[in-house]
Enzyme design. Structure first.
Site, PDB file in Angstrom:
ATOM      1  N   ASN A  22       0.875  -1.180   0.000  1.00  0.00           N
ATOM      2  CA  ASN A  22       0.000   0.000   0.000  1.00  0.00           C
ATOM      3  C   ASN A  22       0.909   1.226   0.000  1.00  0.00           C
ATOM      4  O   ASN A  22       2.099   1.115   0.329  1.00  0.00           O
ATOM      5  CB  ASN A  22      -0.935  -0.043   1.226  1.00  0.00           C
ATOM      6  CG  ASN A  22      -0.171   0.061   2.527  1.00  0.00           C
ATOM      7  OD1 ASN A  22       0.450   1.091   2.799  1.00  0.00           O
ATOM      8  ND2 ASN A  22      -0.172  -1.001   3.332  1.00  0.00           N
ATOM      9  N   ASN A  72      -7.191  -8.441   9.442  1.00  0.00           N
ATOM     10  CA  ASN A  72      -7.327  -8.714   8.012  1.00  0.00           C
ATOM     11  C   ASN A  72      -7.562 -10.161   7.570  1.00  0.00           C
ATOM     12  O   ASN A  72      -8.288 -10.384   6.602  1.00  0.00           O
ATOM     13  CB  ASN A  72      -6.122  -8.160   7.256  1.00  0.00           C
ATOM     14  CG  ASN A  72      -5.869  -6.690   7.554  1.00  0.00           C
ATOM     15  OD1 ASN A  72      -4.736  -6.239   7.580  1.00  0.00           O
ATOM     16  ND2 ASN A  72      -6.923  -5.937   7.816  1.00  0.00           N
ATOM     17  N   ARG A  96       0.598 -12.630   2.330  1.00  0.00           N
ATOM     18  CA  ARG A  96      -0.252 -12.599   3.523  1.00  0.00           C
ATOM     19  C   ARG A  96      -1.162 -13.826   3.633  1.00  0.00           C
ATOM     20  O   ARG A  96      -1.793 -14.028   4.669  1.00  0.00           O
ATOM     21  CB  ARG A  96      -1.086 -11.305   3.564  1.00  0.00           C
ATOM     22  CG  ARG A  96      -0.230 -10.047   3.757  1.00  0.00           C
ATOM     23  CD  ARG A  96      -1.001  -8.908   4.397  1.00  0.00           C
ATOM     24  NE  ARG A  96      -1.416  -9.216   5.753  1.00  0.00           N
ATOM     25  CZ  ARG A  96      -2.194  -8.423   6.495  1.00  0.00           C
ATOM     26  NH1 ARG A  96      -2.622  -7.283   6.007  1.00  0.00           N
ATOM     27  NH2 ARG A  96      -2.547  -8.769   7.721  1.00  0.00           N
ATOM     28  N   ARG A 145      -8.892  -4.028  -1.853  1.00  0.00           N
ATOM     29  CA  ARG A 145      -8.490  -5.311  -1.280  1.00  0.00           C
ATOM     30  C   ARG A 145      -9.659  -6.280  -1.193  1.00  0.00           C
ATOM     31  O   ARG A 145      -9.462  -7.451  -0.858  1.00  0.00           O
ATOM     32  CB  ARG A 145      -7.920  -5.095   0.116  1.00  0.00           C
ATOM     33  CG  ARG A 145      -6.725  -4.151   0.176  1.00  0.00           C
ATOM     34  CD  ARG A 145      -5.494  -4.811  -0.410  1.00  0.00           C
ATOM     35  NE  ARG A 145      -4.301  -4.055  -0.095  1.00  0.00           N
ATOM     36  CZ  ARG A 145      -3.508  -4.290   0.947  1.00  0.00           C
ATOM     37  NH1 ARG A 145      -3.782  -5.253   1.791  1.00  0.00           N
ATOM     38  NH2 ARG A 145      -2.432  -3.569   1.134  1.00  0.00           N
ATOM     39  N   HIS A 174      -8.130   0.364   2.758  1.00  0.00           N
ATOM     40  CA  HIS A 174      -9.065  -0.458   3.537  1.00  0.00           C
ATOM     41  C   HIS A 174     -10.097   0.489   4.131  1.00  0.00           C
ATOM     42  O   HIS A 174      -9.751   1.618   4.494  1.00  0.00           O
ATOM     43  CB  HIS A 174      -8.357  -1.137   4.720  1.00  0.00           C
ATOM     44  CG  HIS A 174      -7.728  -2.467   4.434  1.00  0.00           C
ATOM     45  ND1 HIS A 174      -6.609  -2.914   5.101  1.00  0.00           N
ATOM     46  CD2 HIS A 174      -8.094  -3.476   3.594  1.00  0.00           C
ATOM     47  CE1 HIS A 174      -6.297  -4.131   4.674  1.00  0.00           C
ATOM     48  NE2 HIS A 174      -7.181  -4.496   3.753  1.00  0.00           N
ATOM     49  N   ASP A 176     -11.134   0.556   7.058  1.00  0.00           N
ATOM     50  CA  ASP A 176     -10.733   0.989   8.404  1.00  0.00           C
ATOM     51  C   ASP A 176      -9.681   2.095   8.405  1.00  0.00           C
ATOM     52  O   ASP A 176      -9.266   2.555   9.460  1.00  0.00           O
ATOM     53  CB  ASP A 176     -10.287  -0.212   9.262  1.00  0.00           C
ATOM     54  CG  ASP A 176      -8.943  -0.792   8.846  1.00  0.00           C
ATOM     55  OD1 ASP A 176      -8.263  -0.229   7.973  1.00  0.00           O
ATOM     56  OD2 ASP A 176      -8.559  -1.837   9.417  1.00  0.00           O
ATOM     57  N   CYS A 270      -6.430  -2.043  13.129  1.00  0.00           N
ATOM     58  CA  CYS A 270      -6.109  -3.310  12.454  1.00  0.00           C
ATOM     59  C   CYS A 270      -5.154  -4.184  13.258  1.00  0.00           C
ATOM     60  O   CYS A 270      -4.867  -5.307  12.854  1.00  0.00           O
ATOM     61  CB  CYS A 270      -5.634  -3.094  11.032  1.00  0.00           C
ATOM     62  SG  CYS A 270      -4.570  -1.720  10.763  1.00  0.00           S
TER      63      CYS A 270
HETATM   64  N1  ARG Z   1       1.015  -3.916   5.418  1.00  0.00           N
HETATM   65  C1  ARG Z   1      -0.319  -4.366   5.598  1.00  0.00           C
HETATM   66  C2  ARG Z   1      -0.999  -4.543   4.253  1.00  0.00           C
HETATM   67  O1  ARG Z   1      -0.808  -3.706   3.407  1.00  0.00           O
HETATM   68  C3  ARG Z   1      -1.068  -3.408   6.466  1.00  0.00           C
HETATM   69  C4  ARG Z   1      -2.457  -3.822   6.784  1.00  0.00           C
HETATM   70  C5  ARG Z   1      -3.140  -2.863   7.680  1.00  0.00           C
HETATM   71  N2  ARG Z   1      -4.468  -3.258   7.924  1.00  0.00           N
HETATM   72  C6  ARG Z   1      -5.569  -2.489   7.862  1.00  0.00           C
HETATM   73  N3  ARG Z   1      -6.687  -3.057   8.121  1.00  0.00           N
HETATM   74  N4  ARG Z   1      -5.544  -1.258   7.497  1.00  0.00           N
HETATM   75  O2  ARG Z   1      -1.696  -5.494   4.009  1.00  0.00           O
END
Ligand code: ARG
Length: 276
Positions: A22, A72, A96, A145, A174, A176, A270
């Site tokens: 991101n 997540n 992930r 996402r 996201h 959130d 998160c």
């Molecule tokens: N580095 C993680 C990703 O890009 C960060 C996730 C953060 N989560 C969130 N719900 N904003 O997947």
């Protein structure tokens, strides 16, 4: 829906920024201060405990650098019969995906009915799917996402309506990151990340919308706050206006420094999954 009384968290033993998933991660590879990250994580845990919820821990899986972001890999809640349900994510980035199996095991062992959603659509759990506090209603972010079409299945599994909200920008990837339901009537919102139609729906459902400004939304990730028991809010440090507004409305707000996790594009919300 009852309010969550516990959270699931994962210590940042393997936390790192090794690639760019991101825009917040750009230029941050190799820049995480691991000791500081651990200290900040413990500070966030203390704030959760102060807010009166039970903190449960999932051991980190080796090589999963983003596993600290427990929101997540799944989306958890109660179905229409009050049964605990956990839907597994289809994460966008292959790095992930191994996190999902570790979470699935924990939820199975802890009495959840674990559901896999078939089909090609993406889904990133409670990064994008958020319960409306106290109501059987889910807000569903999509566009980066998560694919919009998964929400028909999510709605069936939980026996709850889902209101889809399109995420318009690449930065607020996201839901959130730009929206935080604080209690049944109150939400933090960063309007430029959402569509006019989405904002209208939020304003109809939350009589009190606190608009977060550019600086607080982008640099502090103020919307990535976590609310507990209709009374407490744990918010990333560096958002004095949003914090003051919440205090004026009577919330007990704890500010925490999450600078190391912001390098990965995540903060307080998160770093946990609400458990019901
Ligand atoms: N580095 C993680 C990703 O890009 C960060 C996730 C953060 N989560 C969130 N719900 N904003 O997947």
């Amino acid at each position: 829906m009852p309010l969550p009384r516990a959270v699931l968290v994962c210590p940042p033993d393997c936390f790192d920024v090794v690639d760019v998933k991101n825009p917040f991660m750009e230029g941050q590879q190799g820049h995480v201060d691991y000791r500081l990250a651990k200290r900040q994580w413990h500070e966030v845990m203390r704030a959760f405990e102060q807010a009166g919820v039970e903190v449960r821990e999932l051991p980190p899986a080796p090589g999963c650098e983003d596993m600290v972001f427990c929101a997540n890999p799944v989306f958890a809640g109660l179905d229409g019969d009050g049964q605990r349900v956990c839907v597994l994510s289809h994460m966008r980035f292959s790095s992930r995906q191994p996190e999902v199996a570790a979470h699935a095991r924990w939820y199975r062992e802890n009495g959840y009915h674990v559901v896999e959603i078939a089909g090609p659509g993406l889904f990133e759990g409670s990064g994008d799917a958020l319960w409306h506090p106290g109501r059987r209603l889910i807000w569903g972010g999509y566009g980066q996402r998560t694919s919009k079409e998964v929400y028909a299945k999510i709605s069936r599994v939980f026996d709850a309506p889902v209101i889809p909200l399109e995420l318009k920008t690449e930065l607020f990837y996201h839901l959130d990151t730009c929206f935080c339901p604080v209690d049944e009537r109150t939400a933090l919102v960063y309007p430029p990340a959402l569509t006019g139609e989405g904002l209208e729906l939020l304003r109809q459902a939350f009589p009190s919308v606190i608009e977060v400004d550019d600086d607080e939304a982008t640099h502090a990730m103020a919307c990535n706050a976590a609310a507990f028991l209709g009374k407490y809010v744990v918010i990333p440090k560096g958002a004095p206006k949003a914090t003051a507004r919440l205090r004026e409305l009577g919330f007990q707000v704890v500010e925490v420094d999450t600078s190391e996790f912001l390098k990965s594009g995540g903060s307080v919300f998160c770093m946990k999954m609400y458990l019901f």
